[in-house]
Each structure stands twice: as C-alpha cells, then as structure tokens.
Design a protein around this motif. Structure first.
Motif, PDB file in Angstrom:
ATOM      1  N   ARG A  54      -1.615 -24.159 -62.842  1.00 51.84           N
ATOM      2  CA  ARG A  54      -1.269 -24.918 -61.634  1.00 51.84           C
ATOM      3  C   ARG A  54      -0.258 -26.003 -61.970  1.00 51.84           C
ATOM      4  O   ARG A  54       0.888 -25.939 -61.576  1.00 51.84           O
ATOM      5  CB  ARG A  54      -2.499 -25.543 -60.987  1.00 51.84           C
ATOM      6  CG  ARG A  54      -2.134 -26.398 -59.764  1.00 51.84           C
ATOM      7  CD  ARG A  54      -3.336 -27.079 -59.157  1.00 51.84           C
ATOM      8  NE  ARG A  54      -4.257 -26.103 -58.574  1.00 51.84           N
ATOM      9  CZ  ARG A  54      -5.426 -26.438 -58.055  1.00 51.84           C
ATOM     10  NH1 ARG A  54      -5.839 -27.689 -58.077  1.00 51.84           N
ATOM     11  NH2 ARG A  54      -6.214 -25.511 -57.531  1.00 51.84           N
TER      12      ARG A  54
ATOM     13  N   SER B 258       5.063 -21.616 -64.919  1.00 50.32           N
ATOM     14  CA  SER B 258       5.430 -22.002 -63.554  1.00 50.32           C
ATOM     15  C   SER B 258       6.947 -22.043 -63.389  1.00 50.32           C
ATOM     16  O   SER B 258       7.682 -22.414 -64.314  1.00 50.32           O
ATOM     17  CB  SER B 258       4.845 -23.382 -63.241  1.00 50.32           C
ATOM     18  OG  SER B 258       5.360 -23.857 -62.011  1.00 50.32           O
TER      19      SER B 258
ATOM     20  N   GLU C  77      -1.013 -17.687 -60.551  1.00 53.25           N
ATOM     21  CA  GLU C  77      -0.619 -19.047 -60.193  1.00 53.25           C
ATOM     22  C   GLU C  77      -1.666 -19.588 -59.220  1.00 53.25           C
ATOM     23  O   GLU C  77      -1.811 -19.096 -58.105  1.00 53.25           O
ATOM     24  CB  GLU C  77       0.768 -19.092 -59.548  1.00 53.25           C
ATOM     25  CG  GLU C  77       1.164 -20.524 -59.210  1.00 53.25           C
ATOM     26  CD  GLU C  77       2.598 -20.674 -58.746  1.00 53.25           C
ATOM     27  OE1 GLU C  77       3.145 -19.700 -58.202  1.00 53.25           O
ATOM     28  OE2 GLU C  77       3.159 -21.767 -58.930  1.00 53.25           O
TER      29      GLU C  77
ATOM     30  N   SER D 202      -2.936 -21.831 -56.582  1.00 56.60           N
ATOM     31  CA  SER D 202      -2.281 -22.634 -55.549  1.00 56.60           C
ATOM     32  C   SER D 202      -3.224 -22.925 -54.390  1.00 56.60           C
ATOM     33  O   SER D 202      -3.946 -22.047 -53.931  1.00 56.60           O
ATOM     34  CB  SER D 202      -1.047 -21.889 -55.022  1.00 56.60           C
ATOM     35  OG  SER D 202      -0.470 -22.604 -53.952  1.00 56.60           O
TER      36      SER D 202
END
Length: 213
Positions: free
Chosen positions: A20, A30, A128, A130
């Motif tokens: 994250r 990321s 990921e 989110s």
C-alpha cells in the motif's frame, strides 16, 4: 480485459504479497514510488506515475509539462485531476496496455532494483492494497483482498517473464500499438535501457541536482 465482473479476483491475505504505502515492504512495486526515474523521448520523468499520467493527454502538451514538472508521483497524479475530463477519448480502452508499457520502461531503466523486488515476491500473488481503487488494486475485507487488481496482475505477468527470458529481451521497450501515442506532440519511440544513462551523462551536475530534487 479487466473491465467486468469476470475480472474480479479474490486473494487470501496470507497467500499473497500486498503493498500500500511506498515506504513499506514491497512499496517499490507501486506506481507511486519515487526513486525510479525514467527517460522517454529524451524527457526526464521522476516516476512511472508521471509518465502514465502524461499518456492521458497526448493532445495537451501544456498539461504534460505541468505533470512532468511535479516533484513527486502523488502531485503528478493530483495535477492531472482537473484535466481528466479531457483525457484521450480512448483512454479507458488503452489504459491497461499503457500501464503495462510504463512498468516495462521502469524495469528497463531500473533493472537491478526493480527486478530484484519483483523476484523477491517468488511465486505469490501480488496485490495492490487499496481502500478506494478496486480496478488497479483490491480492497481488504478482513480476510481477503477483492478487486480487479490490474496493476498486481501486470506485475505478476512481468515477473514471470523475467524468470523465463534473458535480460537482453527487456532492454528495449517498443511503444504500445495505439494511435497518437505522443509526448509534446512527437510520437513516442522505442525506449531503451541506455536512454536514461545517456541523458544524465549529457546533463551537468547542477541540472542533475534539480532533476532529483
């Protein structure tokens, strides 16, 4: 691809690699991470996120310039927001292949660091994490991550290619086959591993200091 309920995936927390925040473990996966500069068409980008955002606006070089001038991936993303309604008309159709191209450029020009991070995930699913974006990432419901996880899937795809192909095959990154793939009104060409090195060698020390903040 990745646009309907058939593309929703579920990942058990203990059986995947999730990321994250960019400063946390695996944060370098990321698109928002700093420290992976790129050069495309002899133009310097501080992050793959800035490059991705620029690709929204091939017809608006002034907006591309604003994005490139930002000193962080987050501000590059934020400065593009007021112009989102002017994104290229086929943006939703092509954004996956553009992101795929962006992370391949990131790999080609930052091979040692980025390939090491990708391979450190072994064969686990990459997600990921989110709160808001179930397309590029997935939301955690207390037990599993649920979402399209498009970025995670692109990273897994790239990781498998790294495992099975020699480095030489990643040194050149051709542009995606889409119309009007432009930077400052010029067609984006093949990006090579050495573009960044040549660019930096031709920049003096003062300019380099400014480039990296």
């Amino acid at each position: 691809m990745y646009t309907n309920n058939k593309n929703i995936r579920s990942y058990t927390k203990d059986e995947c690699i999730s990321f994250r925040k960019t400063k946390e473990a695996y944060g370098e996966l990321s698109n928002m991470v700093s420290g992976y500069p790129l050069v495309v068409n002899n133009t310097f980008f501080l992050s793959s996120e800035a490059l991705y955002q620029c690709c929204r606006f091939p017809h608006l070089p002034d907006v591309q310039k604003k994005i490139i001038e930002q000193t962080s991936p987050m501000t590059a993303k934020m400065v593009s927001k007021p112009f989102r309604h002017q994104s290229r008309l086929d943006w939703d159709m092509h954004r996956i292949k553009i992101m795929k191209w962006c992370i391949r450029v990131k790999l080609a020009q930052n091979w040692d660091r980025f390939s090491k991070v990708l391979l450190s995930t072994n064969s686990l699913a990459i997600v990921e994490d989110s709160h808001k974006d179930e397309f590029w990432g997935a939301k955690f419901n207390g037990e599993t991550f649920v979402g399209v996880n498009a970025l995670g899937r692109l990273l897994m795809e790239l990781r498998e290619e790294i495992k099975n192909k020699p480095k030489e095959e990643f040194r050149q990154v051709p542009p995606p086959m889409i119309n009007d793939f432009l930077l400052f009104r010029k067609q984006i060409g093949i990006v090579t591993e050495t573009d960044k090195k040549i660019f930096l060698e031709n920049s003096n020390i003062y300019q380099q200091k400014n480039l990296f903040g």
